[in-house]
Design an enzyme around this catalytic site. Structure first.
Site, PDB file in Angstrom:
ATOM      1  N   ASP A  22      15.808  11.128  51.756  1.00 32.47           N
ATOM      2  CA  ASP A  22      14.478  11.715  51.697  1.00 32.47           C
ATOM      3  C   ASP A  22      13.630  11.175  52.848  1.00 32.47           C
ATOM      4  O   ASP A  22      13.497   9.962  53.038  1.00 32.47           O
ATOM      5  CB  ASP A  22      13.822  11.367  50.357  1.00 32.47           C
ATOM      6  CG  ASP A  22      12.490  12.050  50.170  1.00 32.47           C
ATOM      7  OD1 ASP A  22      12.479  13.177  49.655  1.00 32.47           O
ATOM      8  OD2 ASP A  22      11.458  11.442  50.536  1.00 32.47           O
TER       9      ASP A  22
ATOM     10  N   ARG B 176      -6.795  -4.183   8.190  1.00 31.66           N
ATOM     11  CA  ARG B 176      -6.482  -5.612   8.032  1.00 31.66           C
ATOM     12  C   ARG B 176      -4.974  -5.844   8.164  1.00 31.66           C
ATOM     13  O   ARG B 176      -4.168  -5.109   7.607  1.00 31.66           O
ATOM     14  CB  ARG B 176      -6.958  -6.070   6.651  1.00 31.66           C
ATOM     15  CG  ARG B 176      -6.655  -7.532   6.350  1.00 31.66           C
ATOM     16  CD  ARG B 176      -7.150  -7.881   4.955  1.00 31.66           C
ATOM     17  NE  ARG B 176      -6.790  -9.245   4.589  1.00 31.66           N
ATOM     18  CZ  ARG B 176      -7.059  -9.791   3.404  1.00 31.66           C
ATOM     19  NH1 ARG B 176      -7.697  -9.080   2.480  1.00 31.66           N
ATOM     20  NH2 ARG B 176      -6.698 -11.029   3.149  1.00 31.66           N
TER      21      ARG B 176
ATOM     22  N   ARG C  17       4.112   6.763   3.239  1.00 32.76           N
ATOM     23  CA  ARG C  17       3.329   7.888   3.728  1.00 32.76           C
ATOM     24  C   ARG C  17       2.494   7.447   4.930  1.00 32.76           C
ATOM     25  O   ARG C  17       2.203   6.265   5.100  1.00 32.76           O
ATOM     26  CB  ARG C  17       2.434   8.450   2.628  1.00 32.76           C
ATOM     27  CG  ARG C  17       1.398   7.489   2.108  1.00 32.76           C
ATOM     28  CD  ARG C  17       0.623   8.081   0.933  1.00 32.76           C
ATOM     29  NE  ARG C  17      -0.470   7.202   0.505  1.00 32.76           N
ATOM     30  CZ  ARG C  17      -0.338   6.198  -0.327  1.00 32.76           C
ATOM     31  NH1 ARG C  17       0.847   5.916  -0.842  1.00 32.76           N
ATOM     32  NH2 ARG C  17      -1.392   5.468  -0.672  1.00 32.76           N
TER      33      ARG C  17
ATOM     34  N   THR D 154       0.808  -1.215   0.000  1.00 34.92           N
ATOM     35  CA  THR D 154       0.000   0.000   0.000  1.00 34.92           C
ATOM     36  C   THR D 154       0.843   1.268   0.000  1.00 34.92           C
ATOM     37  O   THR D 154       0.339   2.355  -0.300  1.00 34.92           O
ATOM     38  CB  THR D 154      -0.921   0.046   1.230  1.00 34.92           C
ATOM     39  OG1 THR D 154      -0.121   0.061   2.421  1.00 34.92           O
ATOM     40  CG2 THR D 154      -1.852  -1.164   1.248  1.00 34.92           C
TER      41      THR D 154
ATOM     42  N   CYS E 144       2.068   2.584   9.467  1.00 39.16           N
ATOM     43  CA  CYS E 144       1.030   2.615  10.493  1.00 39.16           C
ATOM     44  C   CYS E 144       1.642   2.426  11.871  1.00 39.16           C
ATOM     45  O   CYS E 144       2.794   2.004  12.011  1.00 39.16           O
ATOM     46  CB  CYS E 144       0.014   1.485  10.279  1.00 39.16           C
ATOM     47  SG  CYS E 144      -0.761   1.441   8.656  1.00 39.16           S
TER      48      CYS E 144
ATOM     49  N   CYS F 212      -2.973  -0.270  14.475  1.00 41.03           N
ATOM     50  CA  CYS F 212      -3.860   0.159  13.383  1.00 41.03           C
ATOM     51  C   CYS F 212      -4.987  -0.863  13.186  1.00 41.03           C
ATOM     52  O   CYS F 212      -4.732  -2.077  13.110  1.00 41.03           O
ATOM     53  CB  CYS F 212      -3.084   0.314  12.080  1.00 41.03           C
ATOM     54  SG  CYS F 212      -4.094   0.898  10.698  1.00 41.03           S
TER      55      CYS F 212
END
Length: 501
Positions: free
Chosen positions: A443, A43, A65, A32, A36, A40
């Protein structure tokens, strides 16, 4: 692709849509051309069709992208950069704070004490891209935030995000998000169009995240004029590179893991720095699973971890400020420290152009504090000399506490300042430098909790590494439950554990 990533483990996280790994790595799908976050909802791609990258910039550099469905650029940041102390991690913290936008890659390298060529080689060797590509990815994220949360003209968005031209802005948005800025604005989601002059954002965190607890802790230490707490929202003035800003922080309205942020910026180009500092202040990039796995395995801490899973370490947006406040807080109560700090703010702070509610001043910068007359603050002579010596050291650079500071060097430099001992230096590391592995020697609240748990400082120095800062917060919650919203086991009912536990 980062060869250091475990391919099989990464794919299992993707197949299980495991949100715990969001921000740790990014999944690039060859079929694609998009990348991602692991969770995500699309699928799951076949294993042979994916590559894994440790940064969004590396995925972009390889030609992928961003997915518009899972919005990987909005994932929590990698906790790795807060844990590590090497030069690459320090560079990543500085890039996140906008150092490349302010001084370029040469300035970034000089800040770290490396040549530009050395730094580029180290960063590329680990991440696959150089500092400029990492800064470019951050500019794209800042641009998306401005496009989706404001009605600013696109030209103003471009320059506020750090781009040098509108064309560069348009090309980057198209390349990273596969859409135009105008289309990105038309498809925006979430809060926008809030009160005039304010930006509204949502900052993500890894679950579990108790925003109410973190904000209460910050609110309990709120200094009048600098900070404000109304029981739900914590507000404060941020001293950003190009001027003061005001931020209001409140729990996400849907109860999810995250925080709603409302920002009133003097300069829009400070957005990236403001977001970075808010994330550090709220400890949003921590990996709670890794922390709880270690601390929860210890019999002494197990009940505390089970009662407050995912507890965070609230930090300061400005380590220089925290260092001064730590000195003011030596051997006084929280209320006493707030009073002294408020007086110092009036004496040396920078007034806002106009008050925002009860917020009136930015915390004084070191150079102003070094020259300030603090006689009316109410400090002892010795404490006043320590504040001046610290401010002088910070202004001169002999003590460096910025996001790219080398933490061990910072501790040594702090302890060289007259009047600063191990406790104060450690507190600066814990809440100023956001070091996840700090113990506070001597402390009183920790000593009280350790006695109830039949433990000792020696035990803590070894058993709770590398997450001692988180152990400190659990033990503080045990000793001072009023600073925390979630119930802590009363000291009188602490389990009777053997010293060797």
């Amino acid at each position: 692709m980062n060869e250091a990533l475990d391919q099989e483990r990464c794919y299992r996280a993707v197949a299980g849509r495991d949100a715990r790994f969001d921000g740790w790595f990014f999944t690039a799908v060859h079929t694609t051309g998009i990348y991602c976050r692991p969770s995500c909802p699309a699928r799951t791609p076949l294993a042979r069709n994916v590559s894994f990258f440790s940064t969004a910039a590396a995925a972009q550099g390889a030609g992928f992208r961003a997915c518009r469905r899972c919005r990987p650029d909005a994932a929590p940041g990698s906790p790795e950069w807060d844990v590590r102390a090497d030069v690459v991690a320090r560079a990543m913290r500085l890039i996140g704070d906008g150092e490349v936008e302010r001084s370029g890659v040469p300035g970034l390298a000089a800040h770290l004490g490396y040549s530009e060529r050395q730094l580029h080689r180290l960063v590329v060797a680990e991440l696959g891209v150089g500092p400029l590509a990492l800064a470019r990815a951050q500019r794209a994220q800042t641009a998306r935030l401005l496009v989706e949360t404001t009605d600013l003209p696109m030209a103003d968005v471009a320059f506020a995000a750090g781009f040098t031209s509108v064309r560069q802005f348009n090309d980057t948005v198209q390349e990273v998000f596969a859409t135009t800025p105008s289309e990105l604005r038309r498809g925006r989601r979430g809060a926008h169009g809030g009160p005039p002059g304010w930006l509204t954002l949502r900052l993500a965190a890894r679950a579990p995240y108790a925003a109410e607890e973190v904000l209460l802790f910050l609110g309990a230490h709120a200094v009048p004029g600098l900070e404000e707490w109304d029981g739900t929202t914590f507000s404060r003035v941020l001293d950003l590179p190009h001027g003061p800003a005001v931020v209001r922080l409140s729990p996400a309205p849907d109860g999810g893991a995250g925080v709603t942020v409302r920002l009133r910026l003097g300069e829009l180009r400070d957005l990236a720095a403001a977001v970075s500092r808010c994330r550090r202040m709220l400890d949003l990039d921590a990996d709670p699973t890794a922390v709880d796995d270690v601390l929860g395995a210890d019999p002494a801490l197990a009940p505390l971890v089970a009662a407050a899973p995912g507890r965070r370490v609230p930090a300061s947006p400005d380590a220089d400020e925290l260092a001064v406040r730590a000195v003011l807080g030596q051997q006084v109560s929280v209320a006493g420290a707030r009073t002294l700090t408020a007086r110092l703010l009036t004496a040396a702070g920078t007034p806002l152009p106009e008050p925002v509610g009860t917020l009136t001043h930015a915390f004084p910068r070191p150079d102003a504090l070094a020259d300030a007359d603090l006689t009316a603050v109410g400090l002892t002579g010795a404490r006043r000399r320590t504040v001046h010596a610290l401010a002088t050291a910070l202004a001169g650079g002999s003590v460096a506490l910025g996001p790219g500071a080398e933490r061990a060097d910072a501790e040594r430099a702090l302890r060289a300042v007259p009047g600063i001992g191990p406790w104060t230096a450690a507190l600066v590391g814990l809440r100023g430098l956001a070091d996840p592995d700090v113990w506070l020697p001597g402390d009183l609240a920790l000593s009280k909790s350790l006695a109830a748990l039949s433990s000792s400082d020696t035990d803590a120095a070894t058993r709770w590494r590398p997450w001692r800062s988180y152990a400190v917060l659990h033990l503080w919650a045990l000793a001072i439950p009023s600073l925390f919203t979630r119930p802590a086991t009363p000291l009188t009912r602490a389990p009777d554990l053997p010293r060797s536990a």
